[in-house]
Design a protein around this motif. Structure first.
Motif, PDB file in Angstrom:
ATOM      1  N   SER A 262       0.840  -1.191   0.000  1.00  0.00           N
ATOM      2  CA  SER A 262       0.000   0.000   0.000  1.00  0.00           C
ATOM      3  C   SER A 262       0.882   1.250   0.000  1.00  0.00           C
ATOM      4  N   GLU A 263       0.251   2.416   0.002  1.00  0.00           N
ATOM      5  CA  GLU A 263       1.002   3.669   0.002  1.00  0.00           C
ATOM      6  C   GLU A 263       1.849   3.826   1.256  1.00  0.00           C
ATOM      7  N   ASP A 264       1.375   3.240   2.364  1.00  0.00           N
ATOM      8  CA  ASP A 264       2.092   3.360   3.634  1.00  0.00           C
ATOM      9  C   ASP A 264       3.009   2.171   3.912  1.00  0.00           C
ATOM     10  N   GLY A 265       3.169   1.304   2.926  1.00  0.00           N
ATOM     11  CA  GLY A 265       4.006   0.126   3.113  1.00  0.00           C
ATOM     12  C   GLY A 265       3.185  -1.148   3.013  1.00  0.00           C
ATOM     13  N   PHE A 266       3.787  -2.249   3.441  1.00  0.00           N
ATOM     14  CA  PHE A 266       3.112  -3.539   3.334  1.00  0.00           C
ATOM     15  C   PHE A 266       2.082  -3.699   4.441  1.00  0.00           C
ATOM     16  N   VAL A 267       0.933  -4.311   4.070  1.00  0.00           N
ATOM     17  CA  VAL A 267      -0.111  -4.668   5.020  1.00  0.00           C
ATOM     18  C   VAL A 267      -0.419  -6.153   4.826  1.00  0.00           C
TER      19      VAL A 267
END
Length: 307
Positions: A262-267
């Motif tokens: 995602s935009e904020d890193g891995f989820v």
């Protein structure tokens, strides 16, 4: 008032510390039962619960303002006649004795002060400077005697409410000028603002409750005796929108942690792999917390492989 303000500050500080401790250390996973034949746990929406409770702190602030800051101030004055003997001439004079009372929002008396010999009143103008350097004017009604002055109430009047102070002064001056008037009752009732604060309090409470309630709870119940797995997804504390899915334990061939960028890193999310090729995600969406997802996978695998 300073003591109660300090108490509010300590309460909010402790509440925030507990909330952030819960956010950093609390777990989404809550295990209800874990035996050789049964495993029952719930994945909870920790983030939404944290946000809802954090917003809910506004309830503490507004309730504090309603019940400790909102007051009713009442000035009750009596004109007491006195007979003075000056040589052979009897003269009549009067003294004005006032009771200045303060009540809380519920009508309980907080304080009482007697003022003997009221002779006048004036509007005192005060200046303050805010953090931006802007000058702010505040006003206070002062009750005057021959020896000292008393503030009509603890709180000052802002520019916006200075007319209320003017009306109080006018009422007192009219009473002092009318020597035949025996009683005066002047009241400053701020409870209307208290009702407004109660409405705002209810709004913040419902908003916090709504944020918590819309969070998705996922309950997983593994049962070897019935060879079944039931997955229940529900919101609104289980009262509405509950969905239940049933599977056989024999259908499960693997459990793994899926990832997404995602935009904020891995989820991540935990997914069950079935023999039919179907994938069953335990949660409806991806979220952070890889270690916790790994722990869920480990717990399920240990249960399924144990004899």
């Amino acid at each position: 008032m300073e003591n109660t303000n300090s108490l509010l500050g300590y309460v909010l500080l402790i509440t925030n510390l507990l909330l952030f401790w819960y956010f950093l250390k609390g777990k989404n996973l809550k295990i209800h039962e874990q035996t050789q034949n049964k495993l029952n746990f719930t994945i909870q929406p920790k983030l939404l619960r944290f946000i809802g409770l954090f917003i809910g702190q506004a309830v503490i602030v507004y309730l504090y303002a309603t019940f400790l800051i909102i007051t009713v101030t009442q000035l009750h004055c009596d004109r007491i006649s006195q007979n003075l003997q000056a040589s052979s001439i009897e003269q009549k004079s009067s003294t004005i004795i006032c009771q200045l009372r303060e009540f809380d929002f519920l009508g309980h008396q907080k304080s009482q002060k007697q003022i003997t010999g009221l002779i006048g009143t004036r509007l005192e103008k005060q200046t303050k400077t805010d953090k931006n350097g802007k000058i702010i004017y505040e006003y206070q009604v002062q009750l005057l005697t021959n020896t000292e002055s008393f503030p009509f109430r603890r709180a000052t009047y802002s520019d916006y409410f200075s007319e209320e102070a003017d009306l109080i002064i006018l009422s007192i001056k009219d009473f002092l000028a009318q020597s035949l008037e025996k009683k005066l009752v002047v009241k400053q009732d701020d409870r209307l603002y208290g009702y407004v604060l109660i409405v705002i309090t209810i709004f913040w409470f419902l908003l916090g409750l709504l944020i918590i309630a819309v969070g998705s709870f996922i309950n997983c119940n593994f049962d070897k005796e019935s060879n079944s797995l039931s997955i229940s997804r529900y919101k609104w504390f289980g009262k509405f929108g509950k969905e239940v899915f049933l599977y056989s334990l024999n259908e499960i061939v693997d459990i793994k942690v899926e990832s997404s960028n995602s935009e904020d890193g891995f989820v991540y999310r935990v997914t069950l792999m079935l023999a039919s090729g179907e994938t069953v995600p335990l949660s409806g969406c991806y979220s952070s917390g890889f270690q916790e997802k790994q722990e869920i996978v480990k717990i399920i695998k240990n249960f399924l492989t144990s004899n």
